[in-house]
Scaffold this motif. Structure first.
Motif: not given
Length: 199
Positions: A19-44
């Motif tokens: 899902g992380v790969i898919l989200a980042l494959s959609v160029e209109i979704i900024p990595a600046e939003l995706v990746l910190p949120l992924v970091g939060y999922w790691v935190y969880q």
């Protein structure tokens, strides 16, 4: 708009690392939003840091690869017709194209650190039919440290991951300056090397 994008990212979470790969494959979704949120999922505890980093880095290549393919197989006419749907203006495309023509394949790495160029640079790389493996390697080498930084900051902020973006903006500017200096050094090296070869 941001809430809609966050909803999409949350939807992709059900597919885990894919899902992380898919989200980042959609160029209109900024990595600046995706990746910190992924970091939060790691935190969880929902993801493992190194696997999240690997998925983020791969997604950081597959996204630009779609634009590379558009440039390579569709060319300028296709971009002019449909670029607006990817928030790509003709002005930004022209800038990226001139940048590529002037500095060569190395921009596939360095341009990832320059705002306004980093997304669009994939298109002229494709239009110039740059070797796809070289494009992927340069892009991956650029995206790995960026991904690490974003995911780690999201993990560090934890439940307050939304504050990661202002923090990133504060510290990304010096990083951008450093990368631009590296780019300048690369350009000078290439210029003097070409000058020596011509002699």
């Amino acid at each position: 708009m941001e809430q809609l994008i966050l909803g999409l990212i949350d939807y992709f979470k059900q597919f885990s690392y894919w899902g992380v790969i898919l989200a980042l494959s959609v160029e209109i979704i900024p990595a600046e939003l995706v990746l910190p949120l992924v970091g939060y999922w790691v935190y969880q505890g929902d993801m493992i840091f190194w696997l999240a980093l690997a998925a983020g880095s791969i997604g950081g290549v597959t996204g630009p690869l779609t634009l590379y393919a558009l440039g390579r197989y569709g060319g300028r006419p296709l971009i002019k017709k449909y670029g607006k749907y990817l928030f790509i203006s003709e002005k930004s495309l022209n800038s990226a194209e001139r940048f590529f023509e002037k500095y060569g394949a190395g921009v596939a790495f360095f341009a990832r650190f320059i705002p306004g160029i980093r997304t669009v640079i994939s298109i002229p790389c494709g239009m110039a039919k740059m070797n796809v493996w070289k494009f992927m390697i340069y892009t991956y080498l650029a995206m790995f440290p960026i991904t690490f930084f974003y995911v780690y900051i999201g993990f560090h902020f934890g439940a307050e991951w939304e504050h990661a973006l202002p923090f990133l903006k504060q510290y990304l500017q010096p990083l951008m300056i450093l990368c631009i200096l590296c780019l300048a050094a690369y350009i000078l090296f290439k210029y003097y090397r070409n000058k020596t070869i011509k002699k």
